[in-house]
Design an enzyme around this catalytic site. Structure first.
Site, PDB file in Angstrom:
ATOM      1  N   TYR A  54      16.998-143.972 -19.107  1.00 45.16           N
ATOM      2  CA  TYR A  54      16.585-143.512 -20.426  1.00 45.16           C
ATOM      3  C   TYR A  54      16.566-144.638 -21.450  1.00 45.16           C
ATOM      4  O   TYR A  54      15.784-144.580 -22.409  1.00 45.16           O
ATOM      5  CB  TYR A  54      17.460-142.334 -20.870  1.00 45.16           C
ATOM      6  CG  TYR A  54      17.064-141.085 -20.127  1.00 45.16           C
ATOM      7  CD1 TYR A  54      15.958-140.333 -20.515  1.00 45.16           C
ATOM      8  CD2 TYR A  54      17.744-140.687 -18.976  1.00 45.16           C
ATOM      9  CE1 TYR A  54      15.550-139.227 -19.807  1.00 45.16           C
ATOM     10  CE2 TYR A  54      17.345-139.570 -18.252  1.00 45.16           C
ATOM     11  CZ  TYR A  54      16.245-138.848 -18.674  1.00 45.16           C
ATOM     12  OH  TYR A  54      15.833-137.755 -17.947  1.00 45.16           O
ATOM     13  N   ASN A  90       7.018-133.048 -24.545  1.00 44.01           N
ATOM     14  CA  ASN A  90       7.306-134.479 -24.521  1.00 44.01           C
ATOM     15  C   ASN A  90       8.610-134.787 -25.246  1.00 44.01           C
ATOM     16  O   ASN A  90       8.959-134.135 -26.236  1.00 44.01           O
ATOM     17  CB  ASN A  90       6.162-135.262 -25.167  1.00 44.01           C
ATOM     18  CG  ASN A  90       4.847-135.040 -24.456  1.00 44.01           C
ATOM     19  OD1 ASN A  90       4.814-134.704 -23.276  1.00 44.01           O
ATOM     20  ND2 ASN A  90       3.744-135.230 -25.165  1.00 44.01           N
ATOM     21  N   HIS A 107      11.885-129.782 -24.822  1.00 43.29           N
ATOM     22  CA  HIS A 107      12.593-130.549 -23.792  1.00 43.29           C
ATOM     23  C   HIS A 107      13.481-131.637 -24.381  1.00 43.29           C
ATOM     24  O   HIS A 107      13.883-132.554 -23.674  1.00 43.29           O
ATOM     25  CB  HIS A 107      11.601-131.157 -22.806  1.00 43.29           C
ATOM     26  CG  HIS A 107      10.952-130.141 -21.928  1.00 43.29           C
ATOM     27  ND1 HIS A 107       9.797-130.396 -21.207  1.00 43.29           N
ATOM     28  CD2 HIS A 107      11.282-128.858 -21.649  1.00 43.29           C
ATOM     29  CE1 HIS A 107       9.459-129.308 -20.522  1.00 43.29           C
ATOM     30  NE2 HIS A 107      10.335-128.366 -20.787  1.00 43.29           N
ATOM     31  N   GLY A 173      -3.139-131.501 -22.783  1.00 48.12           N
ATOM     32  CA  GLY A 173      -2.535-132.498 -21.921  1.00 48.12           C
ATOM     33  C   GLY A 173      -1.398-131.990 -21.059  1.00 48.12           C
ATOM     34  O   GLY A 173      -0.461-132.729 -20.770  1.00 48.12           O
TER      35      GLY A 173
END
Length: 231
Positions: A54, A90, A107, A173
């Site tokens: 991350y 995203n 998320h 998307g």
């Protein structure tokens, strides 16, 4: 039209900014087993490894810039007389950096940290480490504030309420393969909304949409926004 518009965005809207899907331009995703870096079990086994992943994603995001699709949705949010709700899968902050004022991150967010011990949240530093203490409880239980596989997405009650009252639902998307987001089109349809998919190519649930527009997000999204804002 003063009706509510709900927009779901996925990895495809950020691909032209250099933040691709599971096949990032620099091969970031291909170097890792998602079971090891995107699950609570993986974090429990090797938190240092997960933080490394991350930290790399955070650096990748910091070097990216919003594209014309992000800017177009910010313009829609600003100029549409009704409510515009942007829900994103995203974890980047390109919607906000593109000018959007209100974004629901189902998320989580790369730029936020979460204490696994007490639940406290705070802005994430560029580099996070396993030993970082929580600012609230001091426990060395810092993790990225992102939703991993097996965890429940954030803000689902609010998202469901928005879907039940929208006049237009757009998915931009998204692959249509990840639930619960893949089921949003059915919820919106049952609520009587007009549904539209804007994508580089058809998703797994394309047949559920009343309207489709295909092409790069930086082209199809501004054109769609223009059509909504035209008198």
């Amino acid at each position: 039209m003063h009706d509510k518009i709900v927009i779901l965005t996925g990895a495809g809207i950020s691909a032209e900014s250099g933040l691709g899907t599971f096949r990032d331009v620099d091969g970031l995703w291909t170097k890792y087993d998602l079971e090891e870096v995107a699950t609570p079990e993986g974090f429990a086994r090797n938190p240092d490894f997960v933080h490394e992943f991350y930290n790399a994603r955070r650096a990748n995001c910091a070097g990216a810039a919003p594209n014309a699709a992000h800017a177009a949705l910010a313009r829609l949010e600003r100029d549409h007389p009704g409510e515009v709700v942007i829900v994103t899968q995203n974890v980047d902050n390109l919607h906000e950096r593109g000018g959007a004022a209100h974004v629901i991150h189902m998320h989580g967010q790369l730029d936020q940290a979460l204490c696994a011990a007490c639940g406290h949240r705070w802005p994430a530093p560029a580099v996070m480490n396993t030993a970082d203490p929580c600012p609230a409880c001091a426990a060395p239980a810092t993790r990225p504030d992102v939703v991993w596989f097996g965890e429940i997405p954030y803000h689902m009650d609010a998202i469901m309420a928005h879907l039940s009252g929208c006049a237009i639902f757009a998915a931009i998307g998204t692959s249509g393969e990840v639930y619960p987001a893949a089921g949003f089109v059915d919820l919106a349809t049952r609520a009587g909304a007009h549904t539209v998919e804007l994508n580089l190519e058809p998703s797994s649930v394309v047949s559920a949409f009343a309207e489709t527009r295909f092409g790069p997000a930086s082209q199809v999204v501004p054109a769609w926004v223009d059509s909504l804002l035209s008198p």
